[in-house]
Scaffold this motif. Structure first.
Motif, PDB file in Angstrom:
ATOM      1  N   LEU A  44      -9.012 -11.454  11.729  1.00  0.00           N
ATOM      2  CA  LEU A  44      -8.292 -10.980  10.546  1.00  0.00           C
ATOM      3  C   LEU A  44      -9.397 -10.593   9.523  1.00  0.00           C
ATOM      4  O   LEU A  44     -10.030 -11.455   8.986  1.00  0.00           O
ATOM      5  CB  LEU A  44      -7.026 -12.050  10.165  1.00  0.00           C
ATOM      6  CG  LEU A  44      -6.332 -12.440  11.248  1.00  0.00           C
ATOM      7  CD1 LEU A  44      -5.425 -13.635  10.867  1.00  0.00           C
ATOM      8  CD2 LEU A  44      -5.284 -11.296  11.503  1.00  0.00           C
ATOM      9  N   VAL A  45      -9.369  -9.286   9.117  1.00  0.00           N
ATOM     10  CA  VAL A  45     -10.255  -8.744   8.111  1.00  0.00           C
ATOM     11  C   VAL A  45      -9.793  -8.209   6.825  1.00  0.00           C
ATOM     12  O   VAL A  45      -8.844  -7.727   6.908  1.00  0.00           O
ATOM     13  CB  VAL A  45     -11.040  -7.688   8.689  1.00  0.00           C
ATOM     14  CG1 VAL A  45     -12.221  -7.200   7.499  1.00  0.00           C
ATOM     15  CG2 VAL A  45     -11.734  -8.073  10.066  1.00  0.00           C
ATOM     16  N   VAL A  46     -10.278  -8.991   5.690  1.00  0.00           N
ATOM     17  CA  VAL A  46      -9.743  -8.644   4.480  1.00  0.00           C
ATOM     18  C   VAL A  46     -10.432  -7.896   3.841  1.00  0.00           C
ATOM     19  O   VAL A  46     -11.930  -7.897   3.891  1.00  0.00           O
ATOM     20  CB  VAL A  46      -9.667 -10.057   3.860  1.00  0.00           C
ATOM     21  CG1 VAL A  46      -9.224  -9.880   2.195  1.00  0.00           C
ATOM     22  CG2 VAL A  46      -8.832 -11.205   4.408  1.00  0.00           C
ATOM     23  N   SER A  47      -9.809  -6.907   3.123  1.00  0.00           N
ATOM     24  CA  SER A  47     -10.811  -5.850   2.273  1.00  0.00           C
ATOM     25  C   SER A  47      -9.973  -5.819   0.758  1.00  0.00           C
ATOM     26  O   SER A  47      -8.894  -6.340   0.814  1.00  0.00           O
ATOM     27  CB  SER A  47     -10.932  -4.452   2.795  1.00  0.00           C
ATOM     28  OG  SER A  47      -9.549  -4.000   3.106  1.00  0.00           O
ATOM     29  N   ALA A  48     -10.665  -5.435  -0.214  1.00  0.00           N
ATOM     30  CA  ALA A  48     -10.214  -5.331  -1.417  1.00  0.00           C
ATOM     31  C   ALA A  48     -10.250  -3.880  -2.064  1.00  0.00           C
ATOM     32  O   ALA A  48     -11.171  -3.022  -1.795  1.00  0.00           O
ATOM     33  CB  ALA A  48     -10.820  -6.133  -2.639  1.00  0.00           C
ATOM     34  N   GLY A  49      -9.071  -3.326  -2.565  1.00  0.00           N
ATOM     35  CA  GLY A  49      -9.038  -2.109  -3.063  1.00  0.00           C
ATOM     36  C   GLY A  49      -9.825  -1.922  -4.458  1.00  0.00           C
ATOM     37  O   GLY A  49     -10.248  -3.008  -4.706  1.00  0.00           O
ATOM     38  N   ILE A  50      -9.705  -0.608  -5.073  1.00  0.00           N
ATOM     39  CA  ILE A  50     -10.144  -0.386  -6.373  1.00  0.00           C
ATOM     40  C   ILE A  50      -9.317  -1.378  -7.505  1.00  0.00           C
ATOM     41  O   ILE A  50      -8.032  -1.703  -7.018  1.00  0.00           O
ATOM     42  CB  ILE A  50     -10.135   0.948  -6.696  1.00  0.00           C
ATOM     43  CG1 ILE A  50      -8.628   1.517  -6.757  1.00  0.00           C
ATOM     44  CG2 ILE A  50     -11.093   1.794  -5.769  1.00  0.00           C
ATOM     45  CD1 ILE A  50      -8.810   2.905  -7.355  1.00  0.00           C
ATOM     46  N   ALA A  59      -5.665  -5.209 -11.636  1.00  0.00           N
ATOM     47  CA  ALA A  59      -5.001  -5.672 -10.343  1.00  0.00           C
ATOM     48  C   ALA A  59      -5.873  -4.861  -9.160  1.00  0.00           C
ATOM     49  O   ALA A  59      -6.490  -3.785  -9.424  1.00  0.00           O
ATOM     50  CB  ALA A  59      -3.467  -5.355 -10.170  1.00  0.00           C
ATOM     51  N   SER A  60      -5.924  -5.664  -7.994  1.00  0.00           N
ATOM     52  CA  SER A  60      -6.482  -5.182  -6.854  1.00  0.00           C
ATOM     53  C   SER A  60      -5.607  -5.250  -5.592  1.00  0.00           C
ATOM     54  O   SER A  60      -5.197  -6.386  -5.500  1.00  0.00           O
ATOM     55  CB  SER A  60      -8.001  -5.411  -6.561  1.00  0.00           C
ATOM     56  OG  SER A  60      -8.591  -5.046  -5.303  1.00  0.00           O
ATOM     57  N   VAL A  61      -5.560  -4.678  -4.797  1.00  0.00           N
ATOM     58  CA  VAL A  61      -4.695  -4.819  -3.389  1.00  0.00           C
ATOM     59  C   VAL A  61      -5.561  -5.308  -2.472  1.00  0.00           C
ATOM     60  O   VAL A  61      -6.552  -4.703  -2.214  1.00  0.00           O
ATOM     61  CB  VAL A  61      -3.987  -3.588  -3.012  1.00  0.00           C
ATOM     62  CG1 VAL A  61      -3.266  -4.068  -1.551  1.00  0.00           C
ATOM     63  CG2 VAL A  61      -2.972  -2.995  -4.081  1.00  0.00           C
ATOM     64  N   LEU A  62      -5.364  -6.576  -1.999  1.00  0.00           N
ATOM     65  CA  LEU A  62      -6.104  -7.153  -0.639  1.00  0.00           C
ATOM     66  C   LEU A  62      -5.470  -6.737   0.557  1.00  0.00           C
ATOM     67  O   LEU A  62      -4.054  -6.494   0.755  1.00  0.00           O
ATOM     68  CB  LEU A  62      -6.037  -8.609  -0.804  1.00  0.00           C
ATOM     69  CG  LEU A  62      -6.696  -9.277  -2.011  1.00  0.00           C
ATOM     70  CD1 LEU A  62      -6.421 -10.925  -1.722  1.00  0.00           C
ATOM     71  CD2 LEU A  62      -8.236  -8.985  -2.009  1.00  0.00           C
ATOM     72  N   THR A  63      -6.144  -5.947   1.556  1.00  0.00           N
ATOM     73  CA  THR A  63      -5.608  -5.673   2.573  1.00  0.00           C
ATOM     74  C   THR A  63      -6.206  -6.420   3.865  1.00  0.00           C
ATOM     75  O   THR A  63      -7.165  -6.547   4.012  1.00  0.00           O
ATOM     76  CB  THR A  63      -5.884  -4.063   2.943  1.00  0.00           C
ATOM     77  OG1 THR A  63      -5.597  -3.239   1.865  1.00  0.00           O
ATOM     78  CG2 THR A  63      -5.231  -3.487   4.230  1.00  0.00           C
ATOM     79  N   LEU A  64      -5.181  -7.057   4.644  1.00  0.00           N
ATOM     80  CA  LEU A  64      -5.461  -7.800   5.791  1.00  0.00           C
ATOM     81  C   LEU A  64      -5.290  -7.022   6.924  1.00  0.00           C
ATOM     82  O   LEU A  64      -4.065  -6.580   7.129  1.00  0.00           O
ATOM     83  CB  LEU A  64      -4.502  -9.064   5.664  1.00  0.00           C
ATOM     84  CG  LEU A  64      -4.979 -10.267   7.013  1.00  0.00           C
ATOM     85  CD1 LEU A  64      -6.141 -10.785   7.083  1.00  0.00           C
ATOM     86  CD2 LEU A  64      -3.692 -11.023   7.003  1.00  0.00           C
ATOM     87  N   THR A  65      -6.223  -6.793   8.060  1.00  0.00           N
ATOM     88  CA  THR A  65      -6.137  -5.970   9.032  1.00  0.00           C
ATOM     89  C   THR A  65      -6.327  -6.746  10.195  1.00  0.00           C
ATOM     90  O   THR A  65      -7.411  -7.679  10.386  1.00  0.00           O
ATOM     91  CB  THR A  65      -7.159  -4.850   9.110  1.00  0.00           C
ATOM     92  OG1 THR A  65      -7.017  -4.146   7.981  1.00  0.00           O
ATOM     93  CG2 THR A  65      -6.974  -3.976  10.354  1.00  0.00           C
ATOM     94  N   ASN A  66      -5.567  -6.671  11.239  1.00  0.00           N
ATOM     95  CA  ASN A  66      -5.613  -7.660  12.392  1.00  0.00           C
ATOM     96  C   ASN A  66      -6.532  -6.778  13.374  1.00  0.00           C
ATOM     97  O   ASN A  66      -6.243  -5.582  13.920  1.00  0.00           O
ATOM     98  CB  ASN A  66      -4.330  -7.753  13.046  1.00  0.00           C
ATOM     99  CG  ASN A  66      -4.487  -8.596  14.381  1.00  0.00           C
ATOM    100  OD1 ASN A  66      -5.517  -8.976  14.950  1.00  0.00           O
ATOM    101  ND2 ASN A  66      -3.250  -8.782  15.207  1.00  0.00           N
ATOM    102  N   ASN A  67      -7.719  -7.039  13.462  1.00  0.00           N
ATOM    103  CA  ASN A  67      -8.743  -6.495  14.504  1.00  0.00           C
ATOM    104  C   ASN A  67      -9.031  -7.144  15.963  1.00  0.00           C
ATOM    105  O   ASN A  67      -9.701  -6.787  16.608  1.00  0.00           O
ATOM    106  CB  ASN A  67     -10.136  -6.477  13.742  1.00  0.00           C
ATOM    107  CG  ASN A  67     -10.157  -5.407  12.728  1.00  0.00           C
ATOM    108  OD1 ASN A  67      -9.406  -4.551  12.535  1.00  0.00           O
ATOM    109  ND2 ASN A  67     -11.143  -5.470  11.985  1.00  0.00           N
ATOM    110  N   LYS A 117      -1.365  -4.048   9.444  1.00  0.00           N
ATOM    111  CA  LYS A 117      -1.984  -4.590   8.154  1.00  0.00           C
ATOM    112  C   LYS A 117      -0.779  -5.189   7.411  1.00  0.00           C
ATOM    113  O   LYS A 117       0.092  -5.070   7.578  1.00  0.00           O
ATOM    114  CB  LYS A 117      -2.527  -3.202   7.274  1.00  0.00           C
ATOM    115  CG  LYS A 117      -3.664  -2.468   7.899  1.00  0.00           C
ATOM    116  CD  LYS A 117      -3.955  -1.263   7.044  1.00  0.00           C
ATOM    117  CE  LYS A 117      -4.942  -0.576   7.841  1.00  0.00           C
ATOM    118  NZ  LYS A 117      -6.358  -0.814   8.063  1.00  0.00           N
ATOM    119  N   LEU A 118      -1.458  -6.297   6.465  1.00  0.00           N
ATOM    120  CA  LEU A 118      -0.498  -6.576   5.502  1.00  0.00           C
ATOM    121  C   LEU A 118      -1.085  -6.660   4.171  1.00  0.00           C
ATOM    122  O   LEU A 118      -2.294  -6.346   3.924  1.00  0.00           O
ATOM    123  CB  LEU A 118      -0.298  -8.389   5.722  1.00  0.00           C
ATOM    124  CG  LEU A 118       0.421  -8.433   6.919  1.00  0.00           C
ATOM    125  CD1 LEU A 118       0.561 -10.094   7.169  1.00  0.00           C
ATOM    126  CD2 LEU A 118       2.037  -8.087   6.712  1.00  0.00           C
TER     127      LEU A 118
END
Length: 175
Positions: A44-50, A59-67, A117-118
């Motif tokens: 599960l990989v987390v990234s942050a948006g602008i 605010a920033s959106v965290l995206t969780l991707t199931n790799n 993604k979540l």
């Protein structure tokens, strides 16, 4: 008595020349030693948006991707910590719920199939009143209990509030 004193020197000399065979000893080979180990990427990989800004709010959106090749079940909120430039956690209160930028759907279970993604919204106010301001350089995010914390670059100018708000994981951002 004198021969026993010289015996260790003779034995060492014989070993050094290949036990007297007249041929040099075979070179000793070793497998290369690596100082780094291969760490598998997280499933599960987390990234942050602008960072979005409006009226002193951020605010920033965290995206969780199931790799992973398998589905993973999640429920609830990510665990989020604000980190300074050295990775040290800052003294910041974390609240779950609504913010200026996003309503909170509340916790509910999701089965995240491979490559799905979540999303979660991290928000804060940059209000400055009195006292020292706090600025973070990254967030430490634990997607679900039992998962490892991932560090994601995210500048957070918290002003003097010392607080962030985090929503529960959701499939889509509210419209």
């Amino acid at each position: 008595m004198g021969i026993f004193k010289a015996l260790p020197v003779v034995v060492v000399a014989l070993v050094a020349v290949g036990c007297g065979s007249g041929e040099p000893p075979a070179p000793v080979t070793q497998a290369p030693v690596s100082s780094s180990r291969v760490v598998p990427p997280p499933a599960l990989v987390v990234s942050a948006g602008i960072v979005e800004a409006g009226l002193g709010h951020r605010a920033s959106v965290l995206t969780l991707t199931n790799n992973d090749a398998e589905a993973h079940t999640l429920n609830g909120y990510p665990t989020v910590r604000i980190l300074d430039g050295t990775g040290k956690p800052l003294d910041v209160q974390v609240h779950h719920g609504v913010s200026y930028f996003s309503p909170d759907p509340g916790p509910k279970p999701f089965t995240l199939a491979p490559h799905e993604k979540l999303l979660s919204v991290v928000s804060w106010s940059a209000t400055v009143t009195s006292g020292d301001t706090t600025t973070g350089a990254a967030v430490g995010v634990v997607a679900a209990p039992g998962e490892a914390e991932q560090t994601v670059p995210l500048e957070t100018d918290l002003g003097t509030t010392g607080e962030i708000t985090v929503t529960a994981w959701m499939k889509d951002l509210p419209k």
